[in-house]
Design a protein around this motif. Structure first.
Motif, PDB file in Angstrom:
ATOM      1  N   VAL A  86      65.069  36.130  63.010  1.00 58.43           N
ATOM      2  CA  VAL A  86      65.181  37.531  62.605  1.00 58.43           C
ATOM      3  C   VAL A  86      65.276  38.438  63.829  1.00 58.43           C
ATOM      4  O   VAL A  86      65.822  39.535  63.764  1.00 58.43           O
ATOM      5  CB  VAL A  86      63.980  37.929  61.713  1.00 58.43           C
ATOM      6  N   LYS A 145      67.551  38.591  47.196  1.00 56.54           N
ATOM      7  CA  LYS A 145      66.253  38.038  47.578  1.00 56.54           C
ATOM      8  C   LYS A 145      65.934  36.759  46.806  1.00 56.54           C
ATOM      9  O   LYS A 145      65.516  35.754  47.383  1.00 56.54           O
ATOM     10  CB  LYS A 145      65.149  39.077  47.358  1.00 56.54           C
ATOM     11  N   VAL A 187      68.117  31.556  56.794  1.00 57.60           N
ATOM     12  CA  VAL A 187      67.643  32.817  57.378  1.00 57.60           C
ATOM     13  C   VAL A 187      68.656  33.391  58.358  1.00 57.60           C
ATOM     14  O   VAL A 187      68.734  34.604  58.554  1.00 57.60           O
ATOM     15  CB  VAL A 187      66.265  32.614  58.057  1.00 57.60           C
ATOM     16  N   GLY A 199      68.581  36.986  57.003  1.00 59.43           N
ATOM     17  CA  GLY A 199      67.817  37.977  57.761  1.00 59.43           C
ATOM     18  C   GLY A 199      68.537  39.302  57.933  1.00 59.43           C
ATOM     19  O   GLY A 199      68.009  40.371  57.557  1.00 59.43           O
ATOM     20  N   LEU A 218      68.841  41.217  54.556  1.00 54.50           N
ATOM     21  CA  LEU A 218      67.600  41.849  54.109  1.00 54.50           C
ATOM     22  C   LEU A 218      67.257  43.078  54.955  1.00 54.50           C
ATOM     23  O   LEU A 218      66.703  44.063  54.445  1.00 54.50           O
ATOM     24  CB  LEU A 218      66.451  40.843  54.143  1.00 54.50           C
ATOM     25  N   GLU A 219      67.580  43.013  56.248  1.00 52.52           N
ATOM     26  CA  GLU A 219      67.337  44.183  57.105  1.00 52.52           C
ATOM     27  C   GLU A 219      68.160  45.374  56.622  1.00 52.52           C
ATOM     28  O   GLU A 219      67.682  46.515  56.623  1.00 52.52           O
ATOM     29  CB  GLU A 219      67.661  43.854  58.558  1.00 52.52           C
ATOM     30  N   VAL A 266      64.292  45.920  54.267  1.00 50.20           N
ATOM     31  CA  VAL A 266      63.072  45.112  54.293  1.00 50.20           C
ATOM     32  C   VAL A 266      62.622  45.031  55.752  1.00 50.20           C
ATOM     33  O   VAL A 266      63.430  44.755  56.643  1.00 50.20           O
ATOM     34  CB  VAL A 266      63.316  43.687  53.745  1.00 50.20           C
ATOM     35  N   ILE A 286      60.353  40.097  56.571  1.00 53.12           N
ATOM     36  CA  ILE A 286      61.410  39.092  56.400  1.00 53.12           C
ATOM     37  C   ILE A 286      60.959  37.773  57.015  1.00 53.12           C
ATOM     38  O   ILE A 286      61.065  36.702  56.396  1.00 53.12           O
ATOM     39  CB  ILE A 286      62.723  39.544  57.063  1.00 53.12           C
ATOM     40  N   TRP A 326      58.693  40.049  50.397  1.00 54.09           N
ATOM     41  CA  TRP A 326      60.089  40.504  50.408  1.00 54.09           C
ATOM     42  C   TRP A 326      60.321  41.655  49.428  1.00 54.09           C
ATOM     43  O   TRP A 326      61.211  42.490  49.628  1.00 54.09           O
ATOM     44  CB  TRP A 326      61.022  39.348  50.063  1.00 54.09           C
TER      45      TRP A 326
END
Length: 450
Positions: free
Chosen positions: A172, A346, A371, A375, A378-379, A383, A388, A448
Motif C-alpha cells: 500500500v 471491497k 493488494v 490498494g 481503495l485509496e 479508505v 487498507i 475496510w
C-alpha cells in the motif's frame, strides 16, 4: 483492455490449474509470466523492464529481508535452546492442567510464527516438540492439527514481527507503525479466541503425571536464562520504538553511521528497516554463545532453507509489482473500477484474496496478487491507507486456512500423520479452524467499511 486481461489471465491460469505440465500450480512462474507479458504488451524495452524488476523488488525489500533474517534468527534460537526454554517455562507456568498446557503450546507457536513470519515453518519447527504431548492428552489428530495450524498462522501476523502487516503496508505504501499498534489488539483477540476454542478438546480431562513439569519457572530460568538474552535484546529494541518512540538505529550514532549509507542502495536498504535491523542485532548477539558458533553452517543452511520458497515467491511478486506499476496497469485497473459501487469492490477484493490464499495456502501470494491492484483502488475510494493495510493482512491471514484446500493444513497433517503413523484429515482440521478464520475475515471487512 487486453493489457489488463492477458497478464491477469495468465497469472491465475498458471497458479491455479495444476494440470499444466511442469509449471501448473507454481506461483513463482505465474508471477513472472504475468510480469513479462505485461511488459511486452505495454511496450517496455529491456532497460525499462529491468529497472521495473529492481523497483518492484525494492518495494518489497524489507519484507524479503524480514523473512531471510527472521528465519536465520529463529534457527539460531533453536540451536541456542531458547525455544525449549520458552516452551518449558510456559509449561511450568501454565502446564499443571490440560488447559494450561494448551495455553503454553499456543504461546510458543505464536512466538515461533512471529519470529519466522511463516506459518508452515513455525508449524514444522514447533510441531515436533508438541505433537506427542497433545497426543498424551488423548486429543484427536485433527484437534492437534487445528491447534498447530491456528497457533502458527496467528503467529505469522502477530506483532511486533508481523510479516503479514509489513507486506500489506509495503504494497500500500504506508508506514506499518500505526497499523501494527492496531494489530496488537485485533490479533491478540484472535489468539485468545483460538485458545478458548481449543479448551473444549480437553474438557473433563486430567493431566498425565509425566506431562507435569518437574521444575518451577524460577528454577528453569535460573538454569537457562542466558539462552533468552538474544530474544530479550530483540524485544527491547522493538518495544522501545513501538511503545516509547525510541529508535536506537537513529538515536545511537554508530548505528546511524552504518545504516544511513545503506538506505541509498536499492533492495539492500531493506535491512535498514527498524525491525529487520533489530533482528540482525539479536542474531549477531546469538553468536556470543558457543552452541550457535559451533554450528554456524547449520544455522545458515537450515535457516535459509526454511524460507527459500517464501523468499522466491516474494522476489517474483516484487518483479510483477514493479512491472505493473511501470506499465501503468495499476492505474488502468483503478480507472476501470471507478464506476463500481465501493461495497462491490471491497467485497469482491476480499473474496479474491480469500480464494487465492485458500488455493495457495499463502498470505504472501494472496496479498501480492490482489493488494497490488486493490490498494490504489481503495485509496481512491477514500479508505485510509493504514486501514487498507490492516484489512488486507487480516483477510489474507483468514484465506490461507480456509477450506477446502488450505496448503498449510495439508503440510501440518502430513507432519502429524508421520509422527503418529496415522491418517489425518486436513479438511476436518480446516473446518475446526474455520471460526477463527472467519474472525480475521470479519475484522478485515469491518476496517475496510468503516
Amino acid at each position: 483492455m487486453i493489457e489488463i486481461f492477458i497478464p491477469l489471465a495468465l497469472l491465475f491460469i498458471i497458479a491455479l490449474v495444476k494440470r499444466i505440465p511442469r509449471i501448473g500450480g507454481d506461483i513463482r512462474v505465474a508471477l513472472l509470466v504475468a510480469a513479462v507479458s505485461s511488459a511486452i504488451i505495454s511496450g517496455l524495452n529491456i532497460g525499462e523492464t529491468v529497472l521495473a524488476f529492481v523497483d518492484g523488488i525494492d518495494r518489497l525489500s524489507w519484507v524479503i529481508m524480514l523473512s531471510l533474517f527472521g528465519s536465520l534468527y529463529a534457527e539460531s534460537q533453536a540451536k541456542l535452546g531458547a525455544i525449549d526454554t520458552t516452551l518449558n517455562s510456559l509449561r511450568a507456568a501454565f502446564g499443571n492442567s490440560p488447559k494450561g498446557l494448551i495455553v503454553a503450546i499456543f504461546i510458543t507457536l505464536i512466538l515461533a510464527g512471529s519470529l519466522l513470519g511463516d506459518a508452515i515453518a513455525a508449524a514444522t519447527v514447533i510441531g515436533f516438540l508438541v505433537i506427542n504431548s497433545l497426543t498424551e492428552l488423548k486429543l484427536k489428530p485433527e484437534q492437534i492439527g487445528m491447534i498447530i495450524l491456528l497457533g502458527a498462522s496467528i503467529g505469522s501476523i502477530m506483532p511486533p514481527i508481523t510479516q503479514g502487516v509489513f507486506l500489506s503496508a509495503s504494497l500500500v505504501g504506508v508506514d506499518p507503525g500505526p497499523v501494527i499498534k492496531i494489530a496488537y489488539v485485533t490479533v491478540t483477540i484472535g489468539a485468545i479466541l483460538a485458545i478458548l476454542e481449543s479448551f473444549r478438546f480437553v474438557r473433563g480431562k486430567t493431566m498425565p503425571k509425566e506431562l507435569i513439569p518437574e521444575q518451577s519457572v524460577i528454577q528453569i530460568l535460573k538454569e537457562r536464562w542466558k539462552t533468552l538474552i538474544p530474544l530479550l535484546v530483540l524485544i527491547s529494541i522493538v518495544l522501545a520504538n513501538t511503545l516509547f518512540d525510541y529508535n536506537i538505529f537513529t538515536e545511537i550514532s554508530i548505528f546511524a553511521f552504518i545504516l544511513e549509507p545503506l538506505k541509498e542502495i536499492r533492495i539492500v536498504q531493506g535491512i535498514t528497516f527498524q525491525v529487520v535491523s533489530a533482528i540482525i542485532i539479536a542474531f549477531l548477539v546469538s553468536f556470543l554463545f558457543p552452541a550457535v558458533r559451533r554450528d554456524t553452517k547449520g544455522v545458515f543452511k537450515n535457516g535459509l532453507g526454511k524460507v527459500n520458497q517464501t523468499v522466491q515467491i516474494q522476489i517474483c511478486a516484487g518483479v510483477m509489482v514493479g512491472v505493473f506499476y511501470a506499465s501503468g496497469l495499476i492505474d488502468k485497473v483503478a480507472l476501470m473500477t471507478e464506476g463500481l459501487a465501493s461495497s462491490m469492490v471491497k467485497l469482491g477484493g476480499a473474496l479474491s484474496m480469500v480464494v487465492v490464499g485458500m488455493l495457495t495456502g499463502s498470505q504472501t501470494t494472496s496479498q501480492s496478487v490482489i493488494v497490488t491492484f486493490l490498494g490504489p483502488i481503495l485509496e481512491k475510494m477514500e479508505v485510509a491507507p493504514e486501514l487498507i493495510a490492516l484489512g488486507a493482512s487480516h483477510i489474507a491471514a483468514a484465506g490461507q486456512n480456509m477450506p477446502p484446500v488450505g496448503l498449510t493444513a495439508f503440510v501440518i497433517c502430513g507432519l502429524i500423520g508421520g509422527i503418529l503413523n496415522t491418517k489425518v484429515d486436513p479438511l476436518k482440521v480446516m473446518m475446526l479452524a474455520l471460526p477463527n478464520s472467519l474472525y480475521f475475515l470479519i475484522i478485515g471487512l469491518i476496517v475496510w467499511f468503516i
